[in-house]
Every structure is written in C-alpha cells, then in structure tokens.
Design a protein around this motif. Structure first.
Motif, PDB file in Angstrom:
ATOM      1  N   ALA A 126       1.139  66.629  34.784  1.00 41.55           N
ATOM      2  CA  ALA A 126      -0.279  66.855  34.514  1.00 41.55           C
ATOM      3  C   ALA A 126      -0.521  67.107  33.028  1.00 41.55           C
ATOM      4  CB  ALA A 126      -0.786  68.033  35.342  1.00 41.55           C
ATOM      5  N   VAL A 127       0.389  67.829  32.391  1.00 41.15           N
ATOM      6  CA  VAL A 127       0.253  68.101  30.962  1.00 41.15           C
ATOM      7  C   VAL A 127       0.331  66.814  30.153  1.00 41.15           C
ATOM      8  CG1 VAL A 127       1.395  69.130  28.958  1.00 41.15           C
ATOM      9  CG2 VAL A 127       1.055  70.490  31.033  1.00 41.15           C
ATOM     10  N   ILE A 128       1.338  65.994  30.438  1.00 45.52           N
ATOM     11  CA  ILE A 128       1.509  64.758  29.674  1.00 45.52           C
ATOM     12  C   ILE A 128       0.302  63.840  29.869  1.00 45.52           C
ATOM     13  CG2 ILE A 128       2.927  62.709  29.332  1.00 45.52           C
ATOM     14  CD1 ILE A 128       4.166  65.384  28.366  1.00 45.52           C
ATOM     15  N   GLU A 129      -0.219  63.777  31.083  1.00 40.82           N
ATOM     16  CA  GLU A 129      -1.417  62.960  31.339  1.00 40.82           C
ATOM     17  C   GLU A 129      -2.570  63.427  30.469  1.00 40.82           C
ATOM     18  OE1 GLU A 129      -4.559  61.947  34.983  1.00 40.82           O
ATOM     19  OE2 GLU A 129      -3.093  63.569  35.205  1.00 40.82           O
ATOM     20  N   ARG A 130      -2.797  64.737  30.415  1.00 44.54           N
ATOM     21  CA  ARG A 130      -3.926  65.274  29.674  1.00 44.54           C
ATOM     22  C   ARG A 130      -3.722  65.147  28.156  1.00 44.54           C
ATOM     23  NH1 ARG A 130      -3.717  66.950  34.508  1.00 44.54           N
ATOM     24  NH2 ARG A 130      -5.468  67.921  35.632  1.00 44.54           N
ATOM     25  N   MET A 131      -2.516  65.375  27.706  1.00 43.75           N
ATOM     26  CA  MET A 131      -2.247  65.242  26.276  1.00 43.75           C
ATOM     27  C   MET A 131      -2.402  63.793  25.814  1.00 43.75           C
ATOM     28  SD  MET A 131      -1.738  68.332  25.261  1.00 43.75           S
ATOM     29  CE  MET A 131      -0.964  68.187  23.651  1.00 43.75           C
ATOM     30  N   ALA A 132      -2.020  62.848  26.662  1.00 37.62           N
ATOM     31  CA  ALA A 132      -2.183  61.432  26.317  1.00 37.62           C
ATOM     32  C   ALA A 132      -3.657  61.062  26.216  1.00 37.62           C
ATOM     33  CB  ALA A 132      -1.484  60.560  27.353  1.00 37.62           C
ATOM     34  N   LEU A 133      -4.479  61.598  27.105  1.00 33.88           N
ATOM     35  CA  LEU A 133      -5.916  61.350  27.047  1.00 33.88           C
ATOM     36  C   LEU A 133      -6.525  61.926  25.765  1.00 33.88           C
ATOM     37  CD1 LEU A 133      -7.001  62.064  30.739  1.00 33.88           C
ATOM     38  CD2 LEU A 133      -7.152  59.863  29.547  1.00 33.88           C
ATOM     39  N   LEU A 134      -6.103  63.134  25.415  1.00 37.44           N
ATOM     40  CA  LEU A 134      -6.612  63.750  24.187  1.00 37.44           C
ATOM     41  C   LEU A 134      -6.191  62.949  22.958  1.00 37.44           C
ATOM     42  CD1 LEU A 134      -5.855  67.492  25.041  1.00 37.44           C
ATOM     43  CD2 LEU A 134      -8.103  66.403  25.007  1.00 37.44           C
ATOM     44  N   ALA A 135      -4.939  62.518  22.935  1.00 39.07           N
ATOM     45  CA  ALA A 135      -4.457  61.741  21.794  1.00 39.07           C
ATOM     46  C   ALA A 135      -5.192  60.415  21.671  1.00 39.07           C
ATOM     47  CB  ALA A 135      -2.954  61.510  21.924  1.00 39.07           C
ATOM     48  N   ALA A 136      -5.450  59.765  22.790  1.00 34.31           N
ATOM     49  CA  ALA A 136      -6.180  58.491  22.755  1.00 34.31           C
ATOM     50  C   ALA A 136      -7.594  58.698  22.221  1.00 34.31           C
ATOM     51  CB  ALA A 136      -6.209  57.877  24.150  1.00 34.31           C
ATOM     52  N   THR A 137      -8.226  59.785  22.618  1.00 31.71           N
ATOM     53  CA  THR A 137      -9.569  60.100  22.138  1.00 31.71           C
ATOM     54  C   THR A 137      -9.559  60.337  20.631  1.00 31.71           C
ATOM     55  OG1 THR A 137     -10.098  61.117  24.277  1.00 31.71           O
ATOM     56  CG2 THR A 137     -11.530  61.673  22.420  1.00 31.71           C
ATOM     57  N   ALA A 138      -8.566  61.079  20.161  1.00 27.85           N
ATOM     58  CA  ALA A 138      -8.450  61.362  18.727  1.00 27.85           C
ATOM     59  C   ALA A 138      -8.143  60.095  17.937  1.00 27.85           C
ATOM     60  CB  ALA A 138      -7.366  62.402  18.489  1.00 27.85           C
ATOM     61  N   GLU A 139      -7.252  59.275  18.466  1.00 26.38           N
ATOM     62  CA  GLU A 139      -6.874  58.052  17.763  1.00 26.38           C
ATOM     63  C   GLU A 139      -8.082  57.148  17.567  1.00 26.38           C
ATOM     64  OE1 GLU A 139      -3.338  54.676  18.034  1.00 26.38           O
ATOM     65  OE2 GLU A 139      -3.327  56.391  19.394  1.00 26.38           O
ATOM     66  N   GLU A 140      -8.909  57.053  18.592  1.00 25.92           N
ATOM     67  CA  GLU A 140     -10.110  56.234  18.504  1.00 25.92           C
ATOM     68  C   GLU A 140     -11.071  56.774  17.440  1.00 25.92           C
ATOM     69  OE1 GLU A 140     -13.772  54.660  21.391  1.00 25.92           O
ATOM     70  OE2 GLU A 140     -12.031  55.660  22.257  1.00 25.92           O
ATOM     71  N   ALA A 141     -11.087  58.107  17.284  1.00 24.67           N
ATOM     72  CA  ALA A 141     -12.003  58.732  16.331  1.00 24.67           C
ATOM     73  C   ALA A 141     -11.422  58.820  14.923  1.00 24.67           C
ATOM     74  CB  ALA A 141     -12.373  60.132  16.815  1.00 24.67           C
ATOM     75  N   GLY A 142     -10.148  58.490  14.759  1.00 26.71           N
ATOM     76  CA  GLY A 142      -9.540  58.531  13.440  1.00 26.71           C
ATOM     77  C   GLY A 142      -9.193  59.918  12.955  1.00 26.71           C
ATOM     78  N   VAL A 143      -8.867  60.819  13.891  1.00 26.71           N
ATOM     79  CA  VAL A 143      -8.477  62.181  13.534  1.00 26.71           C
ATOM     80  C   VAL A 143      -7.106  62.454  14.148  1.00 26.71           C
ATOM     81  CG1 VAL A 143      -9.538  63.275  15.547  1.00 26.71           C
ATOM     82  CG2 VAL A 143      -9.308  64.576  13.425  1.00 26.71           C
ATOM     83  N   VAL A 144      -6.363  63.382  13.574  1.00 28.33           N
ATOM     84  CA  VAL A 144      -5.027  63.711  14.059  1.00 28.33           C
ATOM     85  C   VAL A 144      -5.040  65.073  14.737  1.00 28.33           C
ATOM     86  CG1 VAL A 144      -2.630  64.194  13.387  1.00 28.33           C
ATOM     87  CG2 VAL A 144      -3.889  62.321  12.295  1.00 28.33           C
TER      88      VAL A 144
END
Length: 282
Positions: A126-144
């Motif tokens: 569950a953690v990895i699923e949620r962290m991947a979603l957050l990272a994808a959202t950030a990547e799209e927005a151009g933030v780290v």
C-alpha cells in the motif's frame, strides 16, 4: 581545506521553528547568514491549508526580505496508510500550487503510518502504491519530492527508505536526510545508513539526537554522527541545501518549535561544524 576554496552549501531553515510570523522567521534566518527559508507554516497555518491569497502574501513578505524558498515542508504522507490512495494525491496537488507560487523546487513528504497491530511488511504494498502516485503527480508538475525518514512511518529505517526510492524509481522522488530521526529509531546514521542512501540524498535537514533518551540537541551534541556525515557529503561533492530543523523546545505531530534564541544556538552550532571541515554556508 581552507574557507578560501571551501565547498558552498545553501543554508536554510524551518521558519516556523522560530516564530509563527514570517517577518520574525526571516529576520532570524538573515541574522544567521541564510538566504533561504523552508516553509512548513505561516501565521500558524500549515502549507496544506494556505489559500491563494495567504500564499501570495507570504511570497511578497519573503521577497521583501530577500529570502528564497528552499522547500515546502508538507505533511503529505504523515497519515494512516488505510486512507484511500487518492487522499494524499489531492492534498499534494494543493501543496504543489503553494510551492509553485513560492518558487520552491522541493516538497517534503512522508511514507505513512500504520496501526499498532500492523507490521511494516503488512503495509509495504500500500505504501509503494501511494508513493508512486505521489511521485507521478510531482513529476508531471515539475517538482521534486523529498522523503523524510520520520520515526514511526514505513520509511523510518535505512532499508525501508531504500526500498521506497528504488521501488518507485522516479526522478521526482529523492531523499531528505535527517540524522536525529535515524537515532530515534536505533540507527547509527553515518555507520549504518549513509553509504546505502547517499546515491539518493538530495537535501540535508539539520538536527541531532541523543540515543539513550531520543532528546533532540544541536548538531554535533548528540549521537547522530553529524560531523562524519557532513565530511562525507563534502567529499562526495554535495552542494545542496542544509536546512535547520532544531526541535529544541518541543516537537508535535506536524513539526516542532525552538524559538528565536534556541534556533540561533542551533544555527551557530551547525556553522561551527561546517567551518571546521571547510564548508561555507551561504
């Protein structure tokens, strides 16, 4: 190494550890020689709750002081993992808007709490699923995103921190290093974690802790192997931010507080360490 050819790191600090008022926050940071601030809250309002008007007002205040924002220290991921996967994505979307207005390149996040009867292994998927979603959202927005190794979350040990960043495998998910938090979960930071995590370390949060009590102390006064870590970062070519997060007066769920005087003590203790190894804080 002398200061004439020193490595330069950018000094920052959690403004709300000083005072709720950004003017006071900025005055203390400027007095310590910093030109950056890390924003967790302003006027007592957490970044996840700052509306557009308040964020614009904060930006104007910091601009007038001549302070840039090194990171937005969000509470994203500092919730129970049982919440729906999109819950923190929606909150992150709001924080990304704040970061964009403030010109912050980084957003700090966490990797979720669990119930007392659950093990870390129970929540890993569950953690990895949620962290991947957050990272994808950030990547799209151009933030780290910067994952902080907070005690009690999934990623509070070096092995699980590494599991997160390698399993997600996104350039938008990097690590904020916190020596004190490792000490508080029984880890010797430099000895047991540094070599493992160094390839993914993007940001330095500065605090130390005493292993026997968990008490947070100024950098170099605890068991966080801070000087060894700083020297290794220098030798490894680190040139990023060093953000003061002293927690010297009290700590609570969404952060901590030091006050101007103790924050100043923490800043001077850290500068003493960096001066001793030829790192110049700017």
């Amino acid at each position: 190494m002398t200061l004439d050819n020193a490595v330069h790191w950018k000094l920052s600090g959690f403004g709300d550890e000083i005072d709720p008022d950004p003017h006071v926050q900025g005055a203390v940071l400027l007095a310590l020689g910093a030109h950056h601030i890390e924003v967790r809250s302003a006027w007592g309002i957490n970044v996840v709750d700052l509306d557009d008007d308040a964020t614009a007002r904060l930006k104007s205040t910091l601009d007038a002081l001549g302070l840039a924002v090194s990171a937005v220290a969000s509470p994203i991921g500092k919730v129970d993992v049982s919440l729906p996967p999109r819950h923190e994505v929606e909150r992150l979307t709001r924080v990304i808007r704040v970061a964009a207005t403030l010109g912050a390149p980084y957003i700090r996040i966490f990797s979720f709490f669990r119930q007392p009867e659950q093990s870390a292994a129970d929540i890993r998927e569950a953690v990895i699923e949620r962290m991947a979603l957050l990272a994808a959202t950030a990547e799209e927005a151009g933030v780290v995103l910067l994952h902080e190794n907070e005690k009690g979350i999934y990623g509070d040990t070096p092995e699980r921190v590494l599991d997160i960043v390698e399993s997600v495998g996104s350039p938008a998910l990097r690590l904020a290093w916190d020596s004190a938090n490792f000490v508080q979960v029984g880890v010797r930071p430099f000895t047991e974690a540094y070599a493992m995590l160094r390839p993914h370390i993007e940001y330095l949060q500065v605090k130390d802790a005493v292993a026997s009590t968990g008490d947070v102390v100024p950098a170099g006064e605890g068991d966080g192997e801070v000087l060894e870590t700083l020297a290794a970062l220098r030798d490894d070519g680190y040139t990023g931010f060093a953000s003061l997060e002293p927690h010297l007066a009290r700590a609570f769920e969404l952060g901590g507080f030091s006050g101007p005087e103790a924050f100043g003590d923490a800043g001077r203790a850290f500068r003493h360490l960096t001066d001793s190894i030829g790192v110049k804080l700017v």
